[in-house]
Design a protein around this motif. Structure first.
Motif, PDB file in Angstrom:
ATOM      1  N   ARG A 187       0.833  -1.206   0.000  1.00  0.00           N
ATOM      2  CA  ARG A 187       0.000   0.000   0.000  1.00  0.00           C
ATOM      3  C   ARG A 187       0.870   1.260   0.000  1.00  0.00           C
ATOM      4  O   ARG A 187       0.593   2.225  -0.726  1.00  0.00           O
ATOM      5  CB  ARG A 187      -0.934   0.005   1.207  1.00  0.00           C
ATOM      6  N   ASP A 188       1.930   1.247   0.777  1.00  0.00           N
ATOM      7  CA  ASP A 188       2.818   2.401   0.853  1.00  0.00           C
ATOM      8  C   ASP A 188       3.476   2.673  -0.501  1.00  0.00           C
ATOM      9  O   ASP A 188       3.527   3.823  -0.959  1.00  0.00           O
ATOM     10  CB  ASP A 188       3.880   2.156   1.928  1.00  0.00           C
ATOM     11  N   VAL A 189       3.972   1.631  -1.145  1.00  0.00           N
ATOM     12  CA  VAL A 189       4.637   1.814  -2.434  1.00  0.00           C
ATOM     13  C   VAL A 189       3.626   2.224  -3.504  1.00  0.00           C
ATOM     14  O   VAL A 189       3.913   3.069  -4.356  1.00  0.00           O
ATOM     15  CB  VAL A 189       5.395   0.537  -2.846  1.00  0.00           C
ATOM     16  N   GLN A 190       2.431   1.648  -3.470  1.00  0.00           N
ATOM     17  CA  GLN A 190       1.380   2.060  -4.402  1.00  0.00           C
ATOM     18  C   GLN A 190       1.088   3.551  -4.286  1.00  0.00           C
ATOM     19  O   GLN A 190       0.966   4.257  -5.298  1.00  0.00           O
ATOM     20  CB  GLN A 190       0.086   1.265  -4.131  1.00  0.00           C
ATOM     21  N   ASN A 191       0.938   4.033  -3.063  1.00  0.00           N
ATOM     22  CA  ASN A 191       0.620   5.444  -2.862  1.00  0.00           C
ATOM     23  C   ASN A 191       1.725   6.351  -3.380  1.00  0.00           C
ATOM     24  O   ASN A 191       1.457   7.406  -3.980  1.00  0.00           O
ATOM     25  CB  ASN A 191       0.356   5.713  -1.381  1.00  0.00           C
ATOM     26  N   THR A 192       2.969   5.957  -3.170  1.00  0.00           N
ATOM     27  CA  THR A 192       4.092   6.746  -3.680  1.00  0.00           C
ATOM     28  C   THR A 192       4.086   6.769  -5.203  1.00  0.00           C
ATOM     29  O   THR A 192       4.288   7.819  -5.834  1.00  0.00           O
ATOM     30  CB  THR A 192       5.423   6.157  -3.171  1.00  0.00           C
ATOM     31  N   PHE A 193       3.849   5.611  -5.808  1.00  0.00           N
ATOM     32  CA  PHE A 193       3.806   5.495  -7.267  1.00  0.00           C
ATOM     33  C   PHE A 193       2.715   6.380  -7.857  1.00  0.00           C
ATOM     34  O   PHE A 193       2.949   7.149  -8.802  1.00  0.00           O
ATOM     35  CB  PHE A 193       3.580   4.030  -7.647  1.00  0.00           C
ATOM     36  N   LYS A 194       1.519   6.290  -7.311  1.00  0.00           N
ATOM     37  CA  LYS A 194       0.398   7.073  -7.855  1.00  0.00           C
ATOM     38  C   LYS A 194       0.638   8.570  -7.700  1.00  0.00           C
ATOM     39  O   LYS A 194       0.365   9.343  -8.634  1.00  0.00           O
ATOM     40  CB  LYS A 194      -0.910   6.667  -7.167  1.00  0.00           C
ATOM     41  N   ALA A 195       1.133   8.991  -6.562  1.00  0.00           N
ATOM     42  CA  ALA A 195       1.387  10.419  -6.342  1.00  0.00           C
ATOM     43  C   ALA A 195       2.419  10.943  -7.326  1.00  0.00           C
ATOM     44  O   ALA A 195       2.278  12.052  -7.864  1.00  0.00           O
ATOM     45  CB  ALA A 195       1.849  10.651  -4.902  1.00  0.00           C
ATOM     46  N   ALA A 196       3.456  10.164  -7.571  1.00  0.00           N
ATOM     47  CA  ALA A 196       4.497  10.606  -8.502  1.00  0.00           C
ATOM     48  C   ALA A 196       3.977  10.676  -9.931  1.00  0.00           C
ATOM     49  O   ALA A 196       4.299  11.614 -10.676  1.00  0.00           O
ATOM     50  CB  ALA A 196       5.695   9.659  -8.423  1.00  0.00           C
ATOM     51  N   TRP A 197       3.157   9.702 -10.333  1.00  0.00           N
ATOM     52  CA  TRP A 197       2.636   9.718 -11.711  1.00  0.00           C
ATOM     53  C   TRP A 197       1.638  10.858 -11.900  1.00  0.00           C
ATOM     54  O   TRP A 197       1.611  11.514 -12.939  1.00  0.00           O
ATOM     55  CB  TRP A 197       2.005   8.371 -12.051  1.00  0.00           C
ATOM     56  N   LEU A 198       0.838  11.115 -10.890  1.00  0.00           N
ATOM     57  CA  LEU A 198      -0.075  12.256 -10.956  1.00  0.00           C
ATOM     58  C   LEU A 198       0.688  13.568 -11.138  1.00  0.00           C
ATOM     59  O   LEU A 198       0.239  14.470 -11.847  1.00  0.00           O
ATOM     60  CB  LEU A 198      -0.920  12.322  -9.684  1.00  0.00           C
ATOM     61  N   ALA A 199       1.837  13.661 -10.511  1.00  0.00           N
ATOM     62  CA  ALA A 199       2.610  14.906 -10.552  1.00  0.00           C
ATOM     63  C   ALA A 199       3.217  15.166 -11.925  1.00  0.00           C
ATOM     64  O   ALA A 199       3.428  16.325 -12.297  1.00  0.00           O
ATOM     65  CB  ALA A 199       3.716  14.874  -9.494  1.00  0.00           C
ATOM     66  N   VAL A 200       3.501  14.099 -12.696  1.00  0.00           N
ATOM     67  CA  VAL A 200       4.210  14.296 -13.968  1.00  0.00           C
ATOM     68  C   VAL A 200       3.322  14.124 -15.195  1.00  0.00           C
ATOM     69  O   VAL A 200       3.707  14.545 -16.286  1.00  0.00           O
ATOM     70  CB  VAL A 200       5.423  13.348 -14.088  1.00  0.00           C
ATOM     71  N   LEU A 239       8.118   6.280 -16.223  1.00  0.00           N
ATOM     72  CA  LEU A 239       9.464   6.075 -15.691  1.00  0.00           C
ATOM     73  C   LEU A 239       9.734   6.965 -14.484  1.00  0.00           C
ATOM     74  O   LEU A 239      10.429   6.554 -13.543  1.00  0.00           O
ATOM     75  CB  LEU A 239      10.500   6.324 -16.789  1.00  0.00           C
ATOM     76  N   THR A 240       9.194   8.167 -14.489  1.00  0.00           N
ATOM     77  CA  THR A 240       9.383   9.041 -13.328  1.00  0.00           C
ATOM     78  C   THR A 240       8.683   8.476 -12.098  1.00  0.00           C
ATOM     79  O   THR A 240       9.204   8.538 -10.972  1.00  0.00           O
ATOM     80  CB  THR A 240       8.860  10.448 -13.635  1.00  0.00           C
ATOM     81  N   ALA A 241       7.507   7.893 -12.286  1.00  0.00           N
ATOM     82  CA  ALA A 241       6.813   7.256 -11.171  1.00  0.00           C
ATOM     83  C   ALA A 241       7.591   6.056 -10.650  1.00  0.00           C
ATOM     84  O   ALA A 241       7.656   5.822  -9.435  1.00  0.00           O
ATOM     85  CB  ALA A 241       5.407   6.839 -11.602  1.00  0.00           C
ATOM     86  N   LEU A 242       8.200   5.303 -11.559  1.00  0.00           N
ATOM     87  CA  LEU A 242       9.017   4.164 -11.131  1.00  0.00           C
ATOM     88  C   LEU A 242      10.241   4.626 -10.346  1.00  0.00           C
ATOM     89  O   LEU A 242      10.621   4.023  -9.335  1.00  0.00           O
ATOM     90  CB  LEU A 242       9.447   3.347 -12.350  1.00  0.00           C
ATOM     91  N   LEU A 243      10.859   5.714 -10.810  1.00  0.00           N
ATOM     92  CA  LEU A 243      12.025   6.231 -10.101  1.00  0.00           C
ATOM     93  C   LEU A 243      11.674   6.627  -8.670  1.00  0.00           C
ATOM     94  O   LEU A 243      12.458   6.445  -7.727  1.00  0.00           O
ATOM     95  CB  LEU A 243      12.615   7.433 -10.858  1.00  0.00           C
ATOM     96  N   ALA A 244      10.459   7.158  -8.491  1.00  0.00           N
ATOM     97  CA  ALA A 244      10.040   7.620  -7.165  1.00  0.00           C
ATOM     98  C   ALA A 244       9.922   6.469  -6.170  1.00  0.00           C
ATOM     99  O   ALA A 244      10.098   6.689  -4.950  1.00  0.00           O
ATOM    100  CB  ALA A 244       8.699   8.346  -7.269  1.00  0.00           C
ATOM    101  N   VAL A 245       9.641   5.246  -6.645  1.00  0.00           N
ATOM    102  CA  VAL A 245       9.448   4.134  -5.699  1.00  0.00           C
ATOM    103  C   VAL A 245      10.724   3.337  -5.469  1.00  0.00           C
ATOM    104  O   VAL A 245      10.751   2.496  -4.545  1.00  0.00           O
ATOM    105  CB  VAL A 245       8.320   3.183  -6.170  1.00  0.00           C
ATOM    106  N   VAL A 246      11.767   3.570  -6.255  1.00  0.00           N
ATOM    107  CA  VAL A 246      12.991   2.782  -6.106  1.00  0.00           C
ATOM    108  C   VAL A 246      13.526   2.779  -4.666  1.00  0.00           C
ATOM    109  O   VAL A 246      13.894   1.711  -4.143  1.00  0.00           O
ATOM    110  CB  VAL A 246      14.072   3.240  -7.102  1.00  0.00           C
TER     111      VAL A 246
END
Length: 376
Positions: A285-298, A366-373
């Motif tokens: 859940r934590d990683v999902q939330n980070t991924f979605k927030a980053a993709w929304l931003a870009v 890719l930016t969303a993926l980078l955010a969860v690394v």
């Protein structure tokens, strides 16, 4: 003389009567070994400068009739540039109206992604060796190669990111998405890509269902299997494509998984995760939330308001790729869905959602993926 033909890569339609340009009668052809019918792709010749009315008479009995309201078919004169044409649906018949400007015009459910373009995609990626390796997984029942690309140099500390596309062959936007992702990932001057490849290795299957793609199927492979319901117990006889990918995942490991699809009815881009899995963890859940927030931003094309409801797939849940992978590896696993229609939030009526927009969307992930690394 008017002629409708579909004897080509991904072609699909049944002709009832093509004698009158003002009343061309057609029917959707089901997948070769199943009852799924929705995809169409055909060529109209002999009707230059004539006001054509093409009626797909069994649209109301298609696999996803909710996909037809507000839908506009795509057409092309050169098979490179596709545009939307006037289309109406009355609850039973899908009616396309168009006046061809040339001797031939192609119509399709969505901008096709040909097997020849797939070959070009593989060849282009391999020009970046030694950063890219081709890992053939097997030969399909129809004799096509199931290709996997490994992007990045495998080292012990690196995370494994898996991307699969076109389990459902008629969802051609999925391979456009992968094309955009790959082009950006392989750009040596792209800072996001460079950073990702320092920390990750990508395993990418651009087309999980070559047989269905070339045959012009909507949803199944040559054996009639819906690959995205085969992940629980795939077999070499019925679903070798899933069997081979799953075996490689178990061998290599998975830290992130994205399965790329298209949705017939919902006019938005969205993701569906593993919340319905009994094993769904707080880590996921934590990683999902980070991924979605980053993709929304870009990406303004991504949103989280519209999508599937809870328990959407019921008892089939763990037979889906995303849910099986998330359950097996306790990792970030998402199905990415794109529309066959235009996006309701940022429409472009002339082209609707199309191959180019799908490719740009693929690059943005890719930016969303980078955010969860850092959380993997």
């Amino acid at each position: 003389m008017i002629r409708i033909s579909s004897q080509f890569d991904s072609g699909s339609i049944d002709v009832v009567d093509a004698s009158d340009a003002a009343n061309i009668r057609l029917k959707l052809r089901p997948d070769n070994a199943s009852d799924f019918a929705q995809w169409f792709h055909f060529r109209l010749t002999g009707a230059r400068d004539q006001d054509c009315v093409l009626r797909i008479e069994n649209a109301g009995q298609s696999a996803y009739p909710d996909g037809w309201p507000d839908y506009q078919a795509v057409a092309s004169y050169d098979r490179e540039n596709w545009f939307r044409v006037d289309t109406e649906y009355d609850g039973q018949t899908l009616t396309i109206q168009h006046t061809p400007m040339t001797d031939a015009v192609w119509f399709a459910y969505f901008e096709p992604y040909s097997w020849e373009r797939h070959q070009a995609l593989i060849g282009s990626a391999l020009s970046y060796a030694p950063w890219v390796d081709l890992m053939p997984l097997g030969v399909t029942p129809d004799g096509y190669d199931l290709d996997m690309l490994r992007v990045g140099i495998p080292l012990g500390h690196k995370k494994n990111i898996w991307i699969t596309a076109r389990q459902h062959p008629g969802e051609s936007m999925a391979e456009w998405f992968v094309e955009g992702l790959l082009e950006t990932l392989l750009d040596p001057q792209n800072a996001v890509a460079r950073s990702l490849l320092e920390h990750c290795v990508f395993y990418i299957v651009p087309n999980m269902n070559p047989d269905g793609s070339v045959r012009g199927n909507l949803r199944t492979n040559a054996k009639g299997a819906n690959l995205n319901r085969e992940w629980g117990t795939p077999t070499l006889e019925r679903s070798p494509e899933v069997f081979w990918v799953r075996e490689k995942m178990l061998e290599i490991g998975v830290d992130v998984f994205l399965d790329i699809h298209g949705d017939e009815a919902i006019p938005h881009n969205f993701v569906a995760g593993c919340e319905d899995n009994p094993s769904f963890s707080s880590k996921q859940r934590d990683v999902q939330n980070t991924f979605k927030a980053a993709w929304l931003a870009v990406s303004p094309d991504f949103q989280t308001e519209f999508g599937y409801t809870d328990s959407h797939f019921g008892p089939e849940t763990l037979t889906l790729a995303t849910n099986w992978v998330g359950h097996t590896f306790d990792c970030l696993a998402y199905t990415v869905e794109m529309p066959f229609k235009d996006t309701a939030s940022h429409p472009l009526p002339e082209v609707g959602w199309n191959g180019e927009r799908s490719a740009q969307f693929g690059a943005s992930v890719l930016t969303a993926l980078l955010a969860v690394v850092p959380k993997l």
